[in-house]
Design a protein around this motif. Structure first.
Motif, PDB file in Angstrom:
ATOM      1  N   ARG A  60      48.901 109.895  25.816  1.00  0.00           N
ATOM      2  CA  ARG A  60      49.332 108.709  25.075  1.00  0.00           C
ATOM      3  C   ARG A  60      49.479 107.516  26.003  1.00  0.00           C
ATOM      4  N   ILE A  61      50.071 107.731  27.170  1.00  0.00           N
ATOM      5  CA  ILE A  61      50.260 106.638  28.128  1.00  0.00           C
ATOM      6  C   ILE A  61      48.909 106.103  28.600  1.00  0.00           C
ATOM      7  N   LYS A  62      47.968 106.993  28.861  1.00  0.00           N
ATOM      8  CA  LYS A  62      46.647 106.551  29.317  1.00  0.00           C
ATOM      9  C   LYS A  62      45.935 105.723  28.248  1.00  0.00           C
ATOM     10  N   ARG A  63      46.149 106.066  27.006  1.00  0.00           N
ATOM     11  CA  ARG A  63      45.500 105.324  25.919  1.00  0.00           C
ATOM     12  C   ARG A  63      46.159 103.972  25.682  1.00  0.00           C
ATOM     13  N   SER A  64      47.475 103.907  25.798  1.00  0.00           N
ATOM     14  CA  SER A  64      48.206 102.758  25.276  1.00  0.00           C
ATOM     15  C   SER A  64      48.732 101.794  26.332  1.00  0.00           C
ATOM     16  N   THR A  65      48.675 102.156  27.609  1.00  0.00           N
ATOM     17  CA  THR A  65      49.317 101.362  28.654  1.00  0.00           C
ATOM     18  C   THR A  65      48.284 100.791  29.619  1.00  0.00           C
ATOM     19  N   LEU A  66      48.481  99.543  29.999  1.00  0.00           N
ATOM     20  CA  LEU A  66      47.644  98.862  30.984  1.00  0.00           C
ATOM     21  C   LEU A  66      48.551  98.204  32.005  1.00  0.00           C
ATOM     22  N   VAL A  67      48.137  98.246  33.261  1.00  0.00           N
ATOM     23  CA  VAL A  67      48.873  97.599  34.340  1.00  0.00           C
ATOM     24  C   VAL A  67      47.973  96.525  34.950  1.00  0.00           C
ATOM     25  N   LEU A  68      48.515  95.327  35.151  1.00  0.00           N
ATOM     26  CA  LEU A  68      47.759  94.228  35.757  1.00  0.00           C
ATOM     27  C   LEU A  68      48.445  93.787  37.046  1.00  0.00           C
ATOM     28  N   GLY A  69      47.654  93.626  38.084  1.00  0.00           N
ATOM     29  CA  GLY A  69      48.208  93.219  39.365  1.00  0.00           C
ATOM     30  C   GLY A  69      47.223  92.380  40.153  1.00  0.00           C
ATOM     31  N   VAL A  70      47.661  92.019  41.362  1.00  0.00           N
ATOM     32  CA  VAL A  70      46.840  91.235  42.288  1.00  0.00           C
ATOM     33  C   VAL A  70      46.541  92.120  43.491  1.00  0.00           C
ATOM     34  N   LYS A  71      45.253  92.257  43.798  1.00  0.00           N
ATOM     35  CA  LYS A  71      44.846  93.087  44.929  1.00  0.00           C
ATOM     36  C   LYS A  71      45.243  92.405  46.227  1.00  0.00           C
ATOM     37  N   LYS A  72      46.018  93.124  47.046  1.00  0.00           N
ATOM     38  CA  LYS A  72      46.500  92.549  48.302  1.00  0.00           C
ATOM     39  C   LYS A  72      45.530  92.819  49.456  1.00  0.00           C
ATOM     40  N   GLY A  73      45.207  94.090  49.708  1.00  0.00           N
ATOM     41  CA  GLY A  73      44.320  94.424  50.818  1.00  0.00           C
ATOM     42  C   GLY A  73      42.864  94.214  50.443  1.00  0.00           C
ATOM     43  N   LEU A  74      42.134  93.460  51.253  1.00  0.00           N
ATOM     44  CA  LEU A  74      40.743  93.142  50.961  1.00  0.00           C
ATOM     45  C   LEU A  74      39.801  93.623  52.060  1.00  0.00           C
ATOM     46  N   THR A  75      40.216  94.626  52.806  1.00  0.00           N
ATOM     47  CA  THR A  75      39.377  95.140  53.877  1.00  0.00           C
ATOM     48  C   THR A  75      38.374  96.157  53.345  1.00  0.00           C
ATOM     49  N   MET A  76      37.246  96.279  54.052  1.00  0.00           N
ATOM     50  CA  MET A  76      36.245  97.295  53.760  1.00  0.00           C
ATOM     51  C   MET A  76      36.506  98.488  54.678  1.00  0.00           C
ATOM     52  N   ARG A  77      36.520  99.667  54.120  1.00  0.00           N
ATOM     53  CA  ARG A  77      36.743 100.867  54.925  1.00  0.00           C
ATOM     54  C   ARG A  77      35.431 101.628  55.100  1.00  0.00           C
ATOM     55  N   PRO A  78      35.116 102.037  56.336  1.00  0.00           N
ATOM     56  CA  PRO A  78      33.932 102.887  56.517  1.00  0.00           C
ATOM     57  C   PRO A  78      34.085 104.170  55.721  1.00  0.00           C
ATOM     58  N   ASN A  79      32.991 104.641  55.131  1.00  0.00           N
ATOM     59  CA  ASN A  79      33.066 105.832  54.307  1.00  0.00           C
ATOM     60  C   ASN A  79      32.281 106.985  54.921  1.00  0.00           C
ATOM     61  N   GLY A  80      30.967 106.887  54.947  1.00  0.00           N
ATOM     62  CA  GLY A  80      30.169 107.946  55.553  1.00  0.00           C
ATOM     63  C   GLY A  80      29.928 109.140  54.665  1.00  0.00           C
ATOM     64  N   ARG A  81      30.276 109.033  53.387  1.00  0.00           N
ATOM     65  CA  ARG A  81      30.007 110.117  52.436  1.00  0.00           C
ATOM     66  C   ARG A  81      29.147 109.587  51.292  1.00  0.00           C
ATOM     67  N   SER A  82      29.774 108.945  50.326  1.00  0.00           N
ATOM     68  CA  SER A  82      29.010 108.403  49.206  1.00  0.00           C
ATOM     69  C   SER A  82      28.364 107.067  49.533  1.00  0.00           C
ATOM     70  N   ALA A  83      28.897 106.366  50.514  1.00  0.00           N
ATOM     71  CA  ALA A  83      28.448 105.008  50.804  1.00  0.00           C
ATOM     72  C   ALA A  83      28.727 104.689  52.266  1.00  0.00           C
ATOM     73  N   HIS A  84      28.205 103.539  52.714  1.00  0.00           N
ATOM     74  CA  HIS A  84      28.551 103.082  54.057  1.00  0.00           C
ATOM     75  C   HIS A  84      30.001 102.604  54.107  1.00  0.00           C
ATOM     76  N   PHE A  85      30.411 101.898  53.034  1.00  0.00           N
ATOM     77  CA  PHE A  85      31.736 101.289  53.015  1.00  0.00           C
ATOM     78  C   PHE A  85      32.397 101.488  51.645  1.00  0.00           C
ATOM     79  N   ILE A  86      33.724 101.541  51.659  1.00  0.00           N
ATOM     80  CA  ILE A  86      34.521 101.490  50.435  1.00  0.00           C
ATOM     81  C   ILE A  86      34.998 100.055  50.268  1.00  0.00           C
ATOM     82  N   ALA A  87      34.571  99.411  49.193  1.00  0.00           N
ATOM     83  CA  ALA A  87      35.001  98.040  48.920  1.00  0.00           C
ATOM     84  C   ALA A  87      36.431  98.029  48.393  1.00  0.00           C
ATOM     85  N   PRO A  88      37.113  96.889  48.478  1.00  0.00           N
ATOM     86  CA  PRO A  88      38.446  96.803  47.874  1.00  0.00           C
ATOM     87  C   PRO A  88      38.381  97.179  46.401  1.00  0.00           C
TER      88      PRO A  88
END
Length: 354
Positions: A60-88
């Motif tokens: 019920r919570i997943k269907r009915s609730t939404l959370v809105l925020g501001v992304k603070k960290g904007l760094t790219m993290r190296p991944n090496g599995r699915s991609a070169h980098f994980i974007a914010p």
């Protein structure tokens, strides 16, 4: 419009700054009747993340609730599995309720969608980072010619796109980045994405597993047959389309079920889809905390996921203690899986296996 069976938002938790962003105002205008609850942080909402009693209201919570925020960290993290980098991340949490999802391990007892409204800042950060990389020096397992950025580490962008245009904006962004490509995995078929015109610069990875197991653990997701049927349509719309065989869950008869899935894929895909098909193979990782959460709302899944007789505790890269299939045996089972895949889908290149 969103499928009301999946999303029917009547409560929005939001950080104070959200209405100052155009995307924030757009989302709030889309749900004018929803109750608004201002919170200091999208990450720490005690009535959601720390409320053990919310397990009983998981769906019920997943269907009915939404959370809105501001992304603070904007760094790219190296991944090496699915991609070169994980974007914010442009989101965290999900309206679906896969029993093995790792996000609730960190967020607590409920993890509805959290969307970040400062999409312009995320796009600018990706643009700057891609510009610094220059051209990809040589082809690798991630791509032949582009740096690959995973956009959906903590959510499902196909569902996020039902709420706002964050995903559309990022697909458009990568359309104009000559040395970079977007990538995200999904368990939902959102056909509105077919109009995004990715021009080959976005890779969508449909997660697949045997259908009878998905009915137990892939809660509130698109049926496996629907995901397979979408592959050719998304390819025709300009996406690169791969698959994730994830998670691979071990149980009596698993090889026969996967053989059946591979046969369905082979029967359904066009020759064009087969020529470009690549995959990732990810063996199940579980967690004692998640096991406890699942027992409160979906104990049937735990008969498949919680197998201490063939699992062992390992420290994850994030520092947590997770359960994985036992060393030695895991390698043997993965070898058997890859052999079955090579026999049934010889054209499907394995990009990554873990």
């Amino acid at each position: 419009m969103a499928d009301r069976a999946l999303l029917d938002i009547d409560r929005i938790f939001l950080e104070p700054a959200v209405p100052s962003f155009p995307r924030g105002r757009e989302i709030l205008a889309r749900y004018p009747e929803a109750e608004r609850v201002e919170v200091p942080s999208h990450w720490n909402i005690p009535s959601l993340h720390g409320n053990e009693g919310s397990v009983e209201d998981w769906v019920r919570i997943k269907r009915s609730t939404l959370v809105l925020g501001v992304k603070k960290g904007l760094t790219m993290r190296p991944n090496g599995r699915s991609a070169h980098f994980i974007a914010p991340s442009i989101s965290n949490g999900c309206a679906m309720a896969c029993a093995y999802c790792y996000v609730p391990r960190r967020k607590g007892f409920s993890n509805p969608i959290s969307l970040f409204v400062n999409i312009e800042a995320v796009a600018a950060a990706i643009t700057r980072h891609a510009a610094k990389q220059g051209p990809l020096a040589e082809p690798d397992l991630f791509d032949e010619a582009a740096w690959v950025y995973d956009l959906g580490e903590n959510g499902d962008l196909s569902v996020d796109a039902m709420i706002c245009d964050n995903v559309r904006d990022l697909v458009a962004l990568f359309r104009g980045l000559p040395n970079a490509k977007a990538s995200f995995a999904t368990k939902w078929v959102n056909r509105e994405l077919l109009d995004y015109d990715p021009q080959g610069r976005t890779r969508i990875r449909f997660s697949l597993m045997p259908a009878r197991i998905a009915k137990i653990v892939d809660v509130r997701t698109a049926p496996i047959a629907e995901r397979i049927a979408a592959i050719d349509d998304f390819l025709a719309a300009g996406y690169e389309v791969h698959v994730n065989f994830s998670p691979v869950i071990l149980y009596e008869g698993w090889e026969a079920d996967w053989a059946e899935l591979f046969a369905e894929i082979d029967d359904r895909l066009s020759e064009a889809a087969k020529r470009q098909l690549k995959c990732e193979i990810i063996m199940l990782t579980h967690n004692a905390g998640l096991h406890a959460v699942n027992l409160g709302w979906h104990p049937k899944a735990e008969a498949l996921l919680w197998r201490p007789d063939i699992q062992e505790t390992k420290r994850s890269e994030g520092g947590g203690d997770n359960l994985r299939y036992r060393t030695g045996w895991k390698g043997k089972w993965l070898t058997r899986f890859r052999a079955l895949l090579a026999e049934r889908l010889p054209y499907c290149t394995v990009r990554y296996a873990f």
